[in-house]
Scaffold this motif. Structure first.
Motif, short mmCIF file in Angstrom:
data_model
loop_
_atom_site.label_atom_id
_atom_site.label_comp_id
_atom_site.label_asym_id
_atom_site.label_seq_id
_atom_site.Cartn_x
_atom_site.Cartn_y
_atom_site.Cartn_z
N PHE A 436 0.84 -1.21 0.00
CA PHE A 436 0.00 0.00 0.00
C PHE A 436 0.88 1.26 0.00
CE2 PHE A 436 -3.38 -2.77 2.02
CZ PHE A 436 -4.12 -2.84 0.84
N LEU A 437 2.04 1.22 0.70
CA LEU A 437 2.93 2.38 0.70
C LEU A 437 3.47 2.65 -0.71
CD1 LEU A 437 4.97 1.95 4.02
CD2 LEU A 437 3.39 3.81 3.43
N GLU A 438 3.84 1.54 -1.40
CA GLU A 438 4.31 1.71 -2.77
C GLU A 438 3.24 2.33 -3.66
OE1 GLU A 438 5.56 -2.11 -4.01
OE2 GLU A 438 7.34 -2.17 -2.71
N GLN A 441 -1.13 4.57 -0.86
CA GLN A 441 -2.46 4.43 -0.24
C GLN A 441 -2.26 4.43 1.27
OE1 GLN A 441 -4.24 0.91 -1.85
NE2 GLN A 441 -4.39 1.73 -3.93
N ILE A 442 -2.44 5.56 1.89
CA ILE A 442 -2.11 5.73 3.32
C ILE A 442 -3.16 5.11 4.22
CG2 ILE A 442 -1.54 7.40 5.10
CD1 ILE A 442 0.46 7.14 2.79
N ALA A 443 -4.42 5.21 3.87
CA ALA A 443 -5.49 4.70 4.76
C ALA A 443 -5.36 3.20 5.02
CB ALA A 443 -6.86 5.04 4.15
N PRO A 444 -5.16 2.39 3.98
CA PRO A 444 -4.98 0.95 4.26
C PRO A 444 -3.74 0.68 5.11
CG PRO A 444 -5.52 1.29 1.96
CD PRO A 444 -5.25 2.63 2.51
N VAL A 445 -2.69 1.52 4.92
CA VAL A 445 -1.47 1.32 5.73
C VAL A 445 -1.79 1.54 7.20
CG1 VAL A 445 0.84 2.20 6.22
CG2 VAL A 445 0.08 1.91 3.85
#
Length: 625
Positions: A436-438, A441-445
């Motif tokens: 997700f970081l790649e 996508q911050i929310a799933p992280v």
């Protein structure tokens, strides 16, 4: 100190001559020999009694387990054909054949019955009209076909017509083969059309019993042998029949022209509940003593009798008991004889020394030297005892330390196994967070990090629980909502089994249903069972794990079933033994810990497994919120 032997010398020794002491010594040895013989004889007799009791107890415990297994196998064989008459009684083709006067419906029914028999364990299936004459049969094309035969005299036909269903064991009047007839009425009680009958034979079951080499037989309510591992005992009786019972059986032709003679077994001697000793004569052998265990067969009026040979086991147990007694008594009597010999020899020496008064001074000096040496030996022995005691204490300390290390090893293995699941889940969430970081996508992280934080707290809870277990402590049990525990277990496994979690088919219990326990420990049990089931299905098509909950009056049953290859028999027999596993990297502790957790809360875990899959059932105490 040196004068103490003279002060404690009995008066009889001071006035006895050597000749008197010699005669007294012979009488003492004679009494000693008689006492030895009496004690040994009594001890050997007691050893025989104890050995026999111990052997019978061991045989009874083992035999009870074997008998229960045989009953379970017999019930499984019985249950298979019982559904056929129930289904066929409502079958439209059966109704058409009974109501029609033409041949086509009957021919269709013949072929249907033939196909049903070939796919089941039944011997024959047939349908009779209301008059008892068979109109269709699975053996319609054979020379010994039942079609056209009148069975109205049979008890299973009459009782089915009267009450709707019946079961009757009898000798076939056409096939001349014994079997169980299961019948059911077709149509209503007011307008019966006929009866559906299935005959079940037990040839394979009897062959399996014969391989065990222990006589097994089933008797009915009259004591007549129906099913047996010894063919010559069939239709014999456990006790003589009354004239009335014999006449009723003869008139019904239930057992043909069998003589109904008594079994070659002596009247039983009771030794416990449903346990007896008997003398029996097997074909081609002499009379032999057996332990006879009896147990009722549920859903039937029958009773299973199981004979276990006693003579070899009892003789071996008696020999062991006698050997133990002799190895105990002989050293004791040897020491006693040695001490007695020393006592008599000492008395003789004192008497001889008293007669030789002229040598009194020399003898006193010698006696003093003897006592000094005895004192030195005693001191040396005391020193040896102290040295031995010190060594023993060192050995005991080493054993205590070894035991402590063993316990710490088991606890460490348990911690490693229990935290492996949340650690694997943390790894899965961490990998997902990187992806997700790649993708920016911050929310799933954040969501994955929250999950990881919760799992680390769970690891701490698990280690605290296991440390409490090592201290012989437990968290206090409390009402736990079962639905939440199941959902929590699935959450922990979802990331680890991504792509395979859909194989879980969970029928969640209703909200508010609670059991006694703690949520974390119950989740550990559920995770172990879910994980084992999913791993067993790895690489299999149409993999499915079904989770169901059933509520009874006092408890709640949670069933986890899979359609995997089943558990190997060698593993299944010791499934709940520590470090017993079929996995290459498994520790073999998951089911052991799960069983202990459930037992702590007053429940239990049952398991059934065969080539079609495995079924675990958790029984938990229900609580009303």
């Amino acid at each position: 100190m040196h004068n103490m032997p003279m002060l404690h010398r009995p008066a009889t020794e001071q006035s006895s001559t050597p000749e008197q002491l010699d005669r007294r010594s012979r009488r003492v040895w004679f009494a000693f020999a008689i006492l030895f013989g009496i004690v040994v004889a009594a001890a050997l007799y007691s050893a025989n009694v104890y050995g026999r009791i111990a052997a019978i107890g061991a045989l009874q415990e083992q035999g009870r387990t074997d008998a229960n297994l045989k009953v379970a196998l017999l019930r499984a064989v019985l249950e298979r054909p019982r559904a056929l008459p129930l289904l066929l009684a409502d079958d439209q083709q059966v109704h058409d054949a009974l109501a029609s006067t033409g041949r086509d419906p009957v021919a269709t029914l013949d072929r249907k019955l033939e196909s049903l028999v070939s796919g089941t364990k039944a011997s024959v299936l047939y349908v009779t009209g209301a008059d008892g004459v068979a109109i269709a049969s699975s053996n319609w094309h054979e020379p010994s076909s039942f079609v056209g035969n009148d069975y109205s005299f049979r008890d299973y036909f009459r009782r089915a017509m009267e009450t709707g269903t019946a079961e009757h064991f009898a000798l076939g009047n056409v096939s001349n083969r014994p079997g169980l007839y299961i019948s059911r009425r077709v149509g209503s009680p007011e307008a019966p059309l006929g009866v559906v009958v299935v005959k079940m034979e037990f040839d394979q079951l009897e062959a399996d019993w014969r391989e065990a080499a222990r006589p097994t037989y089933v008797t009915d309510e009259h004591g007549v042998v129906l099913i047996t591992s010894i063919p010559s005992w069939r239709f014999m009786t456990t006790s003589p029949l009354s004239t009335n019972d014999r006449a009723v059986i003869r008139n019904s032709l239930q057992f043909g022209d069998a003589p109904l003679a008594s079994l070659p077994i002596t009247p039983p001697q009771a030794i416990g509940p449903d346990a007896f000793t008997v003398q029996a004569v097997l074909p081609g052998t002499r009379a032999e003593e057996f332990l006879r265990l009896t147990t009722t067969i549920p859903s039937t009026p029958w009773q299973l009798n199981y004979l276990i040979p006693m003579e070899p086991v009892v003789a071996s147990s008696e020999r062991e008991a006698r050997f133990l007694v002799l190895t105990t008594l002989l050293p004791i009597f040897a020491i006693a004889a040695f001490l007695l010999r020393r006592r008599l020899a000492s008395a003789m020496q004192i008497a001889v020394g008293r007669i030789a008064r002229e040598e009194l001074e020399r003898r006193v000096l010698e006696r003093t030297e003897d006592l000094s040496r005895a004192r030195d030996r005693l001191e040396a022995e005391i020193a040896d005892h102290r040295t031995t005691e010190a060594k023993l204490q060192v050995v005991q300390q080493e054993l205590v330390q070894a035991n402590r290390l063993a316990i710490l090893g088991q606890v460490a293995a348990g911690v490693a196994h229990e935290i492996n699941q949340p650690v694997a889940t943390i790894r899965a969430y961490a990998d997902n967070a990187n992806i997700f970081l790649e993708r920016q996508q911050i929310a799933p992280v954040r969501e994955n990090l929250n999950f990881i934080a919760a799992l680390t707290e769970r690891i701490g809870t698990i280690t605290e629980e296991l440390k409490a277990f090592a201290r012989k402590g437990r968290s206090a049990a409390e009402p736990v909502e079962l639905r939440g525990a199941i959902e929590g277990a699935v959450v922990l496994l979802r990331s680890r089994f991504a792509g395979r979690i859909d194989a879980l088919a969970i029928d969640l219990p209703q909200a508010g249903l609670a059991v006694i326990g703690t949520r974390v420990r119950l989740e550990q049990v559920l995770i172990n069972l879910f994980q084992n089931a999913l791993e067993a299905l790895e690489g299999r098509d149409q993999a499915r794990v079904e989770v169901a909950t059933r509520e009874t009056a006092d408890d709640v049953e949670v069933t986890v079933s899979d359609n995997g290859p089943g558990i190997p028999l060698a593993i299944l027999q010791s499934l709940f033994t520590p470090f017993n596993t079929s996995k290459e990297k498994g520790l073999g502790l998951g089911l052991v810990i799960s069983k202990d957790i459930v037992a702590d809360y007053g429940g239990r875990i049952d398991v059934e497994s065969d080539e079609t899959g495995t079924r675990f059932t958790i029984h938990l105490r229900k609580v009303v919120l």
